[in-house]
Design an enzyme around this catalytic site. Structure first.
Site, short mmCIF file in Angstrom:
data_model
loop_
_atom_site.label_atom_id
_atom_site.label_comp_id
_atom_site.label_asym_id
_atom_site.label_seq_id
_atom_site.Cartn_x
_atom_site.Cartn_y
_atom_site.Cartn_z
N ASP A 10 -38.58 -3.43 -13.83
CA ASP A 10 -37.87 -3.84 -15.13
C ASP A 10 -36.66 -4.42 -15.05
O ASP A 10 -36.07 -4.00 -14.04
CB ASP A 10 -38.13 -2.58 -16.06
CG ASP A 10 -37.46 -2.73 -17.50
OD1 ASP A 10 -37.74 -3.87 -18.09
OD2 ASP A 10 -36.62 -1.94 -17.86
N SER A 11 -36.16 -4.94 -16.13
CA SER A 11 -34.72 -5.38 -15.86
C SER A 11 -33.87 -4.28 -15.90
O SER A 11 -32.62 -4.42 -15.31
CB SER A 11 -34.25 -6.09 -17.30
OG SER A 11 -34.63 -5.27 -18.45
N CYS A 73 -42.08 -3.95 -18.32
CA CYS A 73 -41.34 -4.98 -19.36
C CYS A 73 -42.10 -5.66 -20.13
O CYS A 73 -42.63 -6.62 -19.68
CB CYS A 73 -40.34 -5.35 -18.31
SG CYS A 73 -39.11 -6.62 -19.15
N ASN A 74 -41.87 -5.55 -21.34
CA ASN A 74 -42.81 -6.25 -22.30
C ASN A 74 -42.02 -7.82 -22.25
O ASN A 74 -42.97 -8.57 -22.71
CB ASN A 74 -42.69 -5.70 -23.67
CG ASN A 74 -43.15 -4.56 -24.06
OD1 ASN A 74 -44.35 -4.24 -24.53
ND2 ASN A 74 -42.52 -3.30 -23.49
N THR A 75 -40.81 -7.79 -22.18
CA THR A 75 -40.25 -9.35 -22.17
C THR A 75 -40.90 -10.27 -20.98
O THR A 75 -41.40 -11.25 -21.24
CB THR A 75 -38.76 -9.22 -22.03
OG1 THR A 75 -38.23 -8.28 -23.12
CG2 THR A 75 -38.01 -10.63 -22.20
N GLU A 151 -28.90 0.58 -22.25
CA GLU A 151 -28.67 0.78 -20.77
C GLU A 151 -27.09 1.20 -20.54
O GLU A 151 -26.69 1.96 -19.39
CB GLU A 151 -28.51 -0.87 -20.52
CG GLU A 151 -28.62 -1.23 -19.04
CD GLU A 151 -29.97 -0.94 -18.16
OE1 GLU A 151 -29.77 -0.47 -16.99
OE2 GLU A 151 -30.98 -0.92 -18.68
N CYS A 179 -40.67 -2.50 -26.14
CA CYS A 179 -39.55 -2.42 -25.11
C CYS A 179 -39.45 -1.21 -24.63
O CYS A 179 -39.45 -0.25 -25.19
CB CYS A 179 -38.35 -3.11 -25.77
SG CYS A 179 -36.89 -2.86 -24.45
N THR A 180 -39.67 -1.25 -23.32
CA THR A 180 -39.79 -0.03 -22.39
C THR A 180 -38.44 0.75 -22.45
O THR A 180 -38.27 1.94 -22.65
CB THR A 180 -39.99 -0.21 -20.94
OG1 THR A 180 -39.36 -1.12 -20.38
CG2 THR A 180 -41.41 -0.48 -20.91
N HIS A 181 -37.39 0.17 -22.83
CA HIS A 181 -36.08 0.73 -22.98
C HIS A 181 -36.25 1.84 -24.21
O HIS A 181 -35.61 2.69 -24.14
CB HIS A 181 -34.72 -0.28 -23.06
CG HIS A 181 -34.34 -0.67 -21.92
ND1 HIS A 181 -34.85 -1.68 -21.08
CD2 HIS A 181 -33.15 -0.51 -21.38
CE1 HIS A 181 -34.34 -2.26 -20.07
NE2 HIS A 181 -33.05 -1.38 -20.39
N1 DGL Z 1 -37.33 -3.10 -20.98
C1 DGL Z 1 -37.44 -4.42 -21.32
C2 DGL Z 1 -38.83 -4.55 -22.21
O1 DGL Z 1 -39.85 -3.87 -22.10
C3 DGL Z 1 -36.45 -5.44 -21.39
C4 DGL Z 1 -35.31 -5.19 -22.17
C5 DGL Z 1 -34.05 -6.20 -21.68
O2 DGL Z 1 -33.76 -6.51 -20.64
O3 DGL Z 1 -33.71 -6.92 -22.66
O4 DGL Z 1 -38.94 -5.74 -22.65
#
Ligand code: DGL
Length: 218
Positions: A10-11, A73-75, A151, A179-181
């Site tokens: 993930d990011s 990561c969904n993105t 973050e 979004c996993t965050h």
């Molecule tokens: N956690 C990520 C997601 O699921 C990316 C969030 C990001 O870096 O903007 O989309």
């Protein structure tokens, strides 16, 4: 017996929620976790830029002998999974906003999808809506700074509360964490919804898919 090694990416810290879910159910795996703290958040960047960051990281998973990569990561999944699958020959498990199950169970006919701008603008996400949410109203609140807040451990609770109550006031009975965050503030979102909406996220589905993929390896 040698442990099977998998890569999870993930990011930033979002993917760690997925790692936790995988470890709970598949403790025998060796997990190599990689993030990209230098470039997080991804959600406001261009697809090409994200691709240029992700490609060498995926190559490093391969070089380290990972047998599967989980894109936590969904993105990245919604914009790049097809391209990455075409380029790397190992199985890649991804995740995308749970539009289909949310639309299927909504009683009010209104769902809210909380996701990054780049996920919401992806072809894959648009396709998901076309395919599975034609008959429901899909709210897409502005969550563009949520990754940054999470973050950096600076969650603005008032801001989150306002968005959650706005979507509930607009009738949403399902809130999709795309979004996993946002998994790290799932409880907060649930609390602010005051039982008006169910909060859904894909951890269990991802672990189930990973199990299927691992079975096919042996
Ligand atoms: N956690 C990520 C997601 O699921 C990316 C969030 C990001 O870096 O903007 O989309």
């Amino acid at each position: 017996m040698q442990k099977i090694k998998i890569g999870v990416f993930d990011s930033g810290v979002g993917g760690l929620s997925i790692v936790k879910a995988i470890q709970n159910e598949l403790p025998e795996l060796e997990i190599v976790y990689k993030d990209d703290t230098q470039h997080v958040p991804y959600g406001t960047r261009s697809v090409e830029e994200i691709y240029s960051f992700v490609k060498p990281i995926f190559q490093s998973f391969v070089d380290e002998n990972c047998k599967v990569i989980v894109i936590a990561c969904n993105t990245v999944t919604t914009n790049l999974a097809d391209r990455l699958r075409a380029e790397f020959s190992l199985p890649i498990v991804g995740m995308e906003p749970m539009v289909k199950p949310a639309a299927a169970v909504s009683k009010t006919g209104v769902i809210a999808v909380c996701a990054t701008p780049r996920t919401l603008s992806s072809h894959r996400y648009k396709w998901l809506k076309e395919e599975f949410a034609k008959n429901v109203k899909v709210l897409e609140p502005d969550c563009s700074d949520w990754t940054y807040m999470i973050e950096n451990n600076r969650v603005d609770r008032e801001k989150i509360a306002k968005i959650v109550s706005e979507v509930c006031d607009a009738g949403a009975d399902q809130i999709v964490l795309g979004c996993t965050h946002y998994h790290w503030i799932e409880q907060l979102i649930e609390d602010y919804s005051k039982n008006r909406a169910k909060v859904i996220q894909p951890e269990r589905a991802v672990v189930a898919q990973l199990k299927r993929v691992l079975q096919q390896l042996s």
